[in-house]
Design a protein around this motif. Structure first.
Motif, PDB file in Angstrom:
ATOM      1  N   UNK A   1      61.179  42.464  40.884  1.00 44.50           N
ATOM      2  CA  UNK A   1      59.912  42.859  41.689  1.00 44.50           C
ATOM      3  C   UNK A   1      58.638  42.478  40.954  1.00 44.50           C
ATOM      4  N   UNK A   2      57.917  41.470  41.147  1.00 40.36           N
ATOM      5  CA  UNK A   2      56.623  41.074  40.568  1.00 40.36           C
ATOM      6  C   UNK A   2      55.454  41.670  41.153  1.00 40.36           C
ATOM      7  N   UNK A   3      54.433  41.585  40.356  1.00 39.86           N
ATOM      8  CA  UNK A   3      53.107  42.066  40.847  1.00 39.86           C
ATOM      9  C   UNK A   3      52.419  41.173  41.591  1.00 39.86           C
ATOM     10  N   UNK A   4      51.581  41.643  42.552  1.00 36.26           N
ATOM     11  CA  UNK A   4      50.968  40.891  43.689  1.00 36.26           C
ATOM     12  C   UNK A   4      49.513  40.629  43.207  1.00 36.26           C
ATOM     13  N   UNK A   5      49.323  40.296  42.108  1.00 32.51           N
ATOM     14  CA  UNK A   5      47.922  40.197  41.486  1.00 32.51           C
ATOM     15  C   UNK A   5      47.305  38.870  42.185  1.00 32.51           C
ATOM     16  N   UNK A   6      46.102  38.784  42.254  1.00 32.07           N
ATOM     17  CA  UNK A   6      45.476  37.317  43.170  1.00 32.07           C
ATOM     18  C   UNK A   6      45.448  36.225  41.796  1.00 32.07           C
ATOM     19  N   UNK A   7      45.426  36.651  40.745  1.00 35.48           N
ATOM     20  CA  UNK A   7      45.066  35.621  39.623  1.00 35.48           C
ATOM     21  C   UNK A   7      46.499  34.875  39.384  1.00 35.48           C
ATOM     22  N   UNK A   8      47.676  35.721  39.462  1.00 31.68           N
ATOM     23  CA  UNK A   8      48.719  34.943  39.312  1.00 31.68           C
ATOM     24  C   UNK A   8      49.292  34.316  40.727  1.00 31.68           C
ATOM     25  N   UNK A   9      48.939  34.749  41.742  1.00 32.80           N
ATOM     26  CA  UNK A   9      49.168  34.262  42.826  1.00 32.80           C
ATOM     27  C   UNK A   9      48.285  32.741  43.017  1.00 32.80           C
ATOM     28  N   UNK A  10      47.157  32.686  42.559  1.00 36.66           N
ATOM     29  CA  UNK A  10      46.422  31.415  42.872  1.00 36.66           C
ATOM     30  C   UNK A  10      46.843  30.565  41.505  1.00 36.66           C
ATOM     31  N   UNK A  11      47.257  30.898  40.370  1.00 36.50           N
ATOM     32  CA  UNK A  11      47.669  30.231  39.446  1.00 36.50           C
ATOM     33  C   UNK A  11      49.102  29.629  39.830  1.00 36.50           C
ATOM     34  N   UNK A  12      49.972  30.064  40.556  1.00 43.69           N
ATOM     35  CA  UNK A  12      50.949  29.590  40.960  1.00 43.69           C
ATOM     36  C   UNK A  12      50.756  28.473  41.817  1.00 43.69           C
ATOM     37  N   UNK A  13      49.711  28.687  42.896  1.00 44.26           N
ATOM     38  CA  UNK A  13      49.746  27.884  43.954  1.00 44.26           C
ATOM     39  C   UNK A  13      48.662  26.770  43.682  1.00 44.26           C
ATOM     40  N   UNK A  14      48.137  26.880  42.372  1.00 41.40           N
ATOM     41  CA  UNK A  14      46.947  25.755  41.898  1.00 41.40           C
ATOM     42  C   UNK A  14      45.877  25.516  42.940  1.00 41.40           C
ATOM     43  N   UNK A  15      45.564  26.648  43.631  1.00 48.21           N
ATOM     44  CA  UNK A  15      44.465  26.654  44.740  1.00 48.21           C
ATOM     45  C   UNK A  15      43.787  28.095  44.829  1.00 48.21           C
ATOM     46  N   UNK A  16      42.343  27.789  44.861  1.00 48.06           N
ATOM     47  CA  UNK A  16      41.525  29.088  44.849  1.00 48.06           C
ATOM     48  C   UNK A  16      40.921  29.137  46.212  1.00 48.06           C
ATOM     49  N   UNK A  17      41.075  29.987  46.974  1.00 49.00           N
ATOM     50  CA  UNK A  17      40.395  30.089  48.423  1.00 49.00           C
ATOM     51  C   UNK A  17      39.002  30.777  48.360  1.00 49.00           C
ATOM     52  N   UNK A  18      38.412  31.168  49.146  1.00 49.33           N
ATOM     53  CA  UNK A  18      36.924  31.887  49.063  1.00 49.33           C
ATOM     54  C   UNK A  18      37.244  33.158  48.142  1.00 49.33           C
ATOM     55  N   UNK A  19      36.217  33.148  47.245  1.00 48.77           N
ATOM     56  CA  UNK A  19      36.536  34.435  46.293  1.00 48.77           C
ATOM     57  C   UNK A  19      35.018  35.107  46.326  1.00 48.77           C
ATOM     58  N   UNK A  20      34.300  35.022  47.455  1.00 46.00           N
ATOM     59  CA  UNK A  20      33.090  35.677  47.775  1.00 46.00           C
ATOM     60  C   UNK A  20      33.261  37.233  47.721  1.00 46.00           C
ATOM     61  N   UNK A  21      34.478  37.756  47.931  1.00 46.34           N
ATOM     62  CA  UNK A  21      34.461  39.176  48.282  1.00 46.34           C
ATOM     63  C   UNK A  21      35.900  39.535  47.719  1.00 46.34           C
ATOM     64  N   UNK A  22      36.000  40.689  46.915  1.00 42.26           N
ATOM     65  CA  UNK A  22      37.276  41.116  46.238  1.00 42.26           C
ATOM     66  C   UNK A  22      37.985  42.030  47.397  1.00 42.26           C
ATOM     67  N   UNK A  23      39.268  42.242  47.269  1.00 40.23           N
ATOM     68  CA  UNK A  23      39.954  43.191  47.910  1.00 40.23           C
ATOM     69  C   UNK A  23      39.059  44.441  48.256  1.00 40.23           C
ATOM     70  N   UNK A  24      39.140  44.906  49.518  1.00 33.18           N
ATOM     71  CA  UNK A  24      38.431  46.322  49.767  1.00 33.18           C
ATOM     72  C   UNK A  24      38.991  47.443  49.183  1.00 33.18           C
ATOM     73  N   UNK A  25      38.052  48.554  48.401  1.00 34.29           N
ATOM     74  CA  UNK A  25      38.688  49.614  47.854  1.00 34.29           C
ATOM     75  C   UNK A  25      39.316  50.623  48.808  1.00 34.29           C
ATOM     76  N   UNK A  26      38.911  50.350  50.141  1.00 32.52           N
ATOM     77  CA  UNK A  26      39.735  51.388  51.285  1.00 32.52           C
ATOM     78  C   UNK A  26      40.776  51.023  51.487  1.00 32.52           C
ATOM     79  N   UNK A  27      41.903  52.302  51.457  1.00 29.14           N
ATOM     80  CA  UNK A  27      43.284  51.780  51.808  1.00 29.14           C
ATOM     81  C   UNK A  27      43.483  51.378  52.933  1.00 29.14           C
ATOM     82  N   UNK A  28      42.863  51.578  53.940  1.00 28.03           N
ATOM     83  CA  UNK A  28      43.077  50.913  55.314  1.00 28.03           C
ATOM     84  C   UNK A  28      42.899  49.568  55.366  1.00 28.03           C
TER      85      UNK A  28
END
Length: 1004
Positions: free
Chosen positions: A354-381
C-alpha cells in the motif's frame, strides 16, 4: 485475524502434545565431538556426529570457513539477535550490525527502496542509476540475487520512484529462514563471485535439516507502531510567518494590490484553512504489525528436508502505507549413494504494498500538474473529502519473487565435482486509476508489468591433498554462465469515458464478424486513442566466467590463496569483451608460530589480500558504440518520432554519445587485517585497513551540445576509498548466573576523486562539482556569512557594488562570501563542503543475561555526515514556490506541520531577484550526525522450566522489544536518517516509527 488463527491452531497442537514425534529432545551427547571455532565476534559450539554422512558435509563446511576467515575480513553475526528486530527488509535487519556496511533508509514507508553501500561509494551518486551501480551483491544459498534495473528511468521525467511497484525486493527475505548472514568486504572473499561482487557481497545461508533430527519451529511477534507527536499549523500561523517579511520589506506591511497573494491565505476568517488543523487524525495513526513463521524439519542421514511458511504485515504510522508478505521455503538434501549428494531449494514470496498518496508522486506518475494554487486543507473534514475522492480509484502494487536451485555434488575420493542450476525471478504489477475529480475533469489509468530474471549454471571441480602431513592443498576450477533479462510493459491514458470504467479496455477481437481483419484490434475503447501511451523495453546482460583457485596451508601456521578469473560480459564492447582478474591473499597464524605458550593470547592471525576485479557495465547501451534510439516527445516521455506516418529513430541526444574503444572498469583493492582472541576467548578484536581504487569508470561529460547531445559518456573516472573497519566483541562479565556481552563495530571511510576522462581537472554536472583530489560526496555551495541590513553594507569596488550574476546586492540580501575577490558572486565562489555519506558509522550492542532472563540493547550511529535541509529552504522561499505549475510548487498535507527551527534563519527579502533562500548555499547545510537507540529487548527462556516438567521442548523464548526508542542529533529537521541518496532532505520521508512488539521463539 489470520495471525490470531495461526497462533490458536499452533498452541492447541502444542498443548495437546499432538506432535510428540517431532519433539524428541537431546538427552545426551554420547558419541558426539565438540568443534569450537571462533568467528570474528561470536564463539559458538556445534555438536557434530561423524557417523552422519550429511553432518559430515556440515563439518567440512565449518572447516573451510575457519580457514577462509584467516584470509578474509568477512563478518558473521548471530541471526537470532537480528531477528528480534521487527524488520520487513534485509537492509533494516543489517543496519548498524556490520562494520563497513552503511544502510540508507530514506523513508519509513514499508516496502520502499533502501540502499546499501560497503566501504564507501565507488562513484559519485548523481542519479538512481549510480545508486544501482554501487549496490552490493546479495547471495542466497549460492544464488546471486538480481535487482531491479534502472533503465525504466529513461522514460521518466522525475526519478522520485521507478515506474511499477518500486517495491524493495529484499523485503522478500524472512530472517526466520536464514541460518547465517555474512558480509564479505574484501576481494579475498568476494572475488569468487566475480564482477557481480565487486561492491562487496552479503551471503545468506538458509536453515536446512541436518542429520537424523526432527523438529518444529515457531517464531512470531505482534506489535504496534506508535504515531509521532507533531505540531500542526494552519493558515493563520502561515500568515503570521509571512507577515514578518511584509513588515520589513513593504512600505505598508502588507501585500500590494498588484501582487497575487495566495487565496487560501487571504481570508483569515476562512475556517477551511485558518480554522482547526486536525488533519493528523486522518494521516497519522497507530498501526498493527505482526509476523509469523512456521518451520518443519525432518529426515534421516540419507535424506532430510525443511519446509516453512510465513506471513508478515508491516504498517506505517503515516498515510495508510504498509506491506504484506507471504512466504514459503523448501529445502531438501538427498544422498542416494555414498558419493553423491543432491540438494534443492525453492523460496517464494508475495509482496502486497500500500503506497503513499502524496501529490508529488502522483503528479510525477501522471506527468501532469493541475492547479496548484491551494494545498490540501488542514481541516480533517475537508482533507477527508479529498481522501474520499482518492478512494474512488485504486493503486494496486503486487510483486512475486521466487528463487531456487538444484545442485549435484559428487565426492570421488579427493576429488569433488559439483554442478548447480540457479534461478532468481521476480515480477511486479502496478494498476492505477485516478478519478476525474482529482484531476480537474481528467481521469487517469495506467498498467505496468515488468520482470527481472537471472538464470545461472555453476560448475566446480575441487581436489584436496596433503604432502607430508604439513602441507595442505586445495585446488579448484570453476565455470559459470549467467543470463539476466529485464523487461517491462507499461501504458497509461487520460480522459476515460467515465469513472466507472477504471481500466484501459482494448478491442481484443482480431477479426470482425464477417471474418475480415479488425482494424481496431488492440485499440483502446474506454480511453481516447490519441491520449493513450504505450511503452515496452527490454535489456539483457550475459556473463561467462572461468576461474582457478589454489589454497595452501602449512602446518596451520601459514595460509596462501590465489585466484585467477576470466570474465566475459555482453555489456562490454566487442574489442574489450574479456577481463582477467587476479587476487592473492595470505595469512599468518602468529599464535601457532610464536605464542604457543602464551596464555594471554588465544588466537592471533595477521592477514592481507590484494587483487583486481572487473566491474561490468549496467547498461547494454555502452556495448554498442554510436547508436540510434527513440526521442523525447511533447509529453516528456520517450516516444518514437515519425515522418509521413513512418516510424524513425534518432541519435541518443538525451542519453548521450557513446563511442568505440570503451574498456572494462575495474577495482584494485588492498586489505590488511588482524584477528585477535584474548583472555580465554573473552575478547575478540578484528581490524582491517583497506584501500579501494575503482578505475576506468564511465561518466557523462557535458559535451557535443553543438550536435544536440546532452553529454558524452566516456571512461577514465577513478575514485578511491580508504578506511578502517573495527569489530570488538567482549565477554565483559561472566559470574554465576550473570553474564554481560558487549560488541562494537564501526567503519571510517574517506573517498577521493583521482581522475576524470580526458585528463580534466573538474566538471560540473547539474548542481554538483567534481574536482580531482576532492571527495565525490561533497556539496557545492555558496558560503553564507549573514545578511546585509542596509545597502551601504554592500562592498563597492571602483564604484560598482558587489553583484550576484550581474545583479547588484541590496539590503535584505544574503552576505555571500566572495571567494576570489572579483566583486562578483557566481559559481566560481562556490566551495565544496560537507559529506553526504558518514565518515564514521557503526553500532554498539550490549547483551545481559541472568539465569533465564536476557536484556539487549542496540545503538546505531553516524558521524561526520551533513545534509541539505531543502524542506526548510522551500518553506522560506514561499514567493518563488507559490502558484506555479511544477513540482517545486507542490504542497503536501504535511505542509501544515511545523518542522525545524525557524529562528536560525535570517529574514531575507524573499522578493529579491537573486533568490536569497536558494538551496545551493551552506545556510541550509546541517550537521546530520546522530546516535540512535535502535532497540531494547527483554526476554525469558521458558524451555528449561518446561523440560523440568517433562514437556518435550528444546526452546521456548518469549520477549518484548521497543524499537527506534530515541535519537540524539543536532539536526533540526524531523530525522537525519530520512534523506535521499544525494544528501537532500526533501521532507518526503515518512517517519521511522517507534515500535512495541511481543514475540515468541519456539523449537519442538
Amino acid at each position: 485475524m489470520r495471525y490470531l488463527w495461526a497462533c490458536l491452531v499452533f498452541f492447541a497442537a502444542f498443548t495437546l502434545n499432538v506432535l510428540p514425534v517431532f519433539s524428541a529432545g537431546k538427552k545426551n551427547h554420547k558419541g558426539l565431538t565438540t568443534n569450537l571455532f571462533v568467528l570474528q565476534d561470536t564463539t559458538k559450539i556445534k555438536y557434530v556426529s561423524p557417523k552422519d554422512s550429511l553432518r559430515k558435509d556440515s563439518l567440512e563446511q565449518i572447516k573451510l570457513k575457519t580457514i577462509y576467515r584467516k584470509l578474509s575480513g568477512g563478518v558473521q553475526k548471530d541471526v537470532k539477535d537480528l531477528s528480534l528486530f521487527p524488520a520487513i527488509s534485509l537492509q533494516q535487519s543489517l543496519k548498524g550490525n556490520y562494520a563497513g556496511l552503511y544502510v540508507q533508509e530514506p523513508s519509513g514507508e514499508p516496502g520502499s527502496v533502501q540502499n546499501m553501500i560497503i566501504r564507501g561509494a565507488t562513484t559519485p551518486l548523481l542519479s538512481k542509476k549510480d545508486v544501482y551501480a554501487v549496490q552490493p551483491l546479495v547471495v542466497l544459498d549460492g544464488i546471486p540475487l538480481i535487482g531491479e534495473h534502472p533503465f525504466a528511468f529513461d522514460i521518466q521525467q522525475y526519478d522520485f520512484n521507478r515506474i511499477g511497484p518500486a517495491t524493495n525486493l529484499l523485503a522478500g527475505i524472512d530472517l526466520n529462514n536464514i541460518a547465517s548472514v555474512e558480509v564479505l568486504s574484501d576481494l579475498a572473499g568476494s572475488s569468487i563471485y566475480g564482477p557481480r561482487g565487486v561492491n562487496g557481497v552479503i551471503v545468506l545461508t538458509s536453515k536446512a535439516a541436518s542429520g537424523n533430527s526432527r523438529s518444529i519451529s515457531f517464531n512470531s511477534y505482534i506489535g504496534m507502531v506508535q504515531k509521532p507527536t507533531v505540531n500542526t499549523i494552519n493558515g493563520k500561523y502561515e500568515n503570521e510567518f509571512r507577515q514578518r517579511f511584509y513588515d520589513i520589506y513593504t512600505t505598508n506591511g502588507r501585500y500590494s494590490d498588484d501582487e497575487e497573494y495566495p487565496v487560501y491565505l487571504s481570508d483569515s476568517l476562512n475556517n477551511v484553512y485558518s480554522g482547526k488543523s486536525n488533519w493528523t487524525d486522518l494521516y497519522y495513526k497507530n498501526a498493527l504489525i505482526y509476523g509469523v513463521n512456521f518451520g518443519l524439519t525432518g529426515g534421516s542421514d540419507r535424506a532430510n528436508f525443511r519446509f516453512s511458511l510465513g506471513n508478515a504485515k508491516s504498517q506505517s504510522v503515516a498515510d495508510g502505507t504498509g506491506l504484506d508478505r507471504y512466504s514459503a521455503m523448501f529445502n531438501i538434501n538427498m544422498r542416494p549413494v555414498k558419493w553423491l549428494l543432491f540438494s534443492a531449494m525453492i523460496n517464494g514470496n508475495r509482496l502486497n504494498r500500500d503506497r503513499n498518496r502524496t501529490l508529488r508522486d502522483r503528479f510525477a506518475q501522471i506527468n501532469y500538474f493541475p492547479d496548484l494554487s491551494a494545498p490540501p486543507a488542514p481541516n480533517k473534514d475537508y482533507y477527508g473529502t479529498y481522501l474520499k475522492e482518492y478512494s474512488k480509484g485504486f493503486d494496486d502494487n503486487k510483486t512475486n519473487l521466487i528463487q531456487g536451485y538444484a545442485k549435484l555434488v559428487a565426492t570421488l575420493g579427493k576429488v569433488k565435482l559439483s554442478s548447480a542450476f540457479n534461478v532468481d525471478y521476480n515480477e511486479g504489477y502496478r494498476d492505477i486509476f485516478y478519478a476525474r475529480t482529482l484531476l480537474q475533469g481528467n481521469s487517469y489509468a495506467s498498467n505496468y508489468y515488468g520482470f527481472n530474471q537471472r538464470l545461472m549454471i555453476d560448475n566446480k571441480a575441487a581436489y584436496d591433498f596433503k604432502l607430508n602431513t604439513a602441507h595442505d592443498f586445495h585446488v579448484e576450477l570453476g565455470q559459470s554462465m549467467m543470463w539476466d533479462i529485464y523487461k517491462y510493459n507499461y501504458a497509461y491514458a487520460y480522459k476515460g469515458a467515465n469513472d466507472y470504467i477504471k481500466i484501459n479496455l482494448l478491442d481484443s477481437d482480431p477479426k470482425l464478424p464477417n471474418g475480415d481483419d479488425n482494424p481496431n484490434y488492440l485499440v483502446p475503447k474506454a480511453f481516447p486513442r490519441e491520449l493513450t501511451y504505450r511503452f515496452l523495453d527490454k535489456t539483457e546482460d550475459n556473463l561467462l566466467s572461468f576461474y582457478g583457485k589454489v589454497n595452501y596451508s602449512y602446518n596451520d601456521k601459514y595460509f596462501l590463496s590465489g585466484t585467477l578469473r576470466l570474465d566475459g560480459s555482453s555489456n562490454a564492447q566487442p574489442t574489450k569483451r574479456w577481463f582477467y582478474s587476479p587476487v592473492i591473499s595470505g595469512a599468518w597464524n602468529v599464535k601457532n608460530e610464536l605464542l604457543k605458550d602464551t596464555r594471554l593470547v588465544d588466537d592471533l592471525v595477521l592477514r592481507a589480500s590484494v587483487g583486481r576485479l572487473g566491474r561490468t557495465f549496467t547498461y547494454d547501451n555502452y556495448a554498442q558504440g554510436p547508436q540510434y534510439t527513440a526521442s523525447v516527445g511533447y509529453t516528456g516521455n520517450l516516444t518514437v518520432p515519425g515522418y509521413n506516418a513512418f516510424g524513425v529513430l534518432t541519435r541518443p541526444y538525451s542519453f548521450g554519445w557513446v563511442g568505440y574503444g570503451v574498456p572494462w572498469a575495474y577495482s584494485d583493492q588492498l586489505n590488511v587485517g588482524t584477528d585477535v582472541a584474548m583472555l580465554k576467548n573473552r575478547l575478540h578484536v578484528s581490524v582491517d585497513f583497506y584501500t579501494k581504487a575503482d578505475k576506468n569508470q564511465l561518466i557523462g561529460i557535458p559535451s557535443y551540445a553543438e550536435y544536440g547531445y546532452k553529454q558524452s559518456i566516456e571512461s577514465g573516472m577513478d575514485v578511491s576509498n580508504t578506511g578502517v573497519d573495527l569489530s570488538i566483541h567482549a565477554l565483559v562479565m561472566a559470574k554465576n548466573k550473570f553474564s554481560w556481552n558487549s560488541s562494537l563495530n564501526f567503519n571510517h571511510n574517506s573517498n577521493t576523486l583521482k581522475a576524470l576522462p580526458r585528463g580534466l581537472n573538474q566538471i560540473i554536472i547539474g548542481n554538483r562539482l567534481l574536482r580531482v583530489g576532492e571527495p565525490v560526496d561533497q556539496y557545492w555551495l555558496l558560503e553564507n556569512e549573514g545578511i546585509y541590513t542596509s545597502t551601504a553594507q554592500v562592498p563597492v569596488v571602483n564604484g560598482q557594488p558587489l553583484k550576484y550574476n550581474g545583479q547588484a546586492l541590496k539590503a535584505g540580501d544574503p552576505r555571500w562570501k566572495d571567494q576570489n575577490g572579483d566583486n562578483v558572486i557566481d559559481e566560481k565562489d562556490k566551495v565544496l563542503k560537507g559529506h553526504s555519506l558518514p565518515t564514521l558509522s557503526g553500532g554498539f550492542d550490549n547483551a545481559f543475561t541472568y539465569g533465564n532472563w536476557s536484556l539487549s540493547t542496540n545503538l546505531y550511529f553516524n558521524l561526520g555526515r551533513k545534509l541539505i535541509n531543502q524542506e526548510m529552504a522551500s518553506r522560506f522561499d514561499f514567493v518563488n514556490r507559490e502558484g506555479n505549475t511544477d513540482v517545486s510548487s507542490v504542497k503536501e498535507i504535511t505542509f501544515w506541520e511545523k518542522r525545524g527551527d525557524y529562528s536560525k534563519y535570517p529574514l531575507y527579502n524573499p522578493w529579491s531577484t537573486i533568490i536569497p533562500y536558494r538551496v545551493d548555499q551552506d545556510l541550509f547545510l546541517e550537521n546530520a550526525s546522530f546516535l540512535k537507540l535502535r532497540s531494547v529487548s527483554v526476554g525469558y527462556e521458558l524451555g528449561n522450566l518446561l523440560k523440568k516438567r517433562n514437556i518435550k521442548i528444546n526452546k521456548f523464548f518469549v520477549y518484548g522489544a521497543v524499537s527506534n526508542v530515541f535519537v540524539i542529533t543536532p539536526y533540526t529537521g524531523q530525522d537525519p536518517e530520512l534523506v535521499s541518496y544525494d544528501g537532500v532532505d526533501t521532507g518526503y520521508g515518512q517517519p521511522i516509527p517507534r515500535t512495541y512488539t511481543l514475540g515468541v521463539k519456539m523449537e519442538l
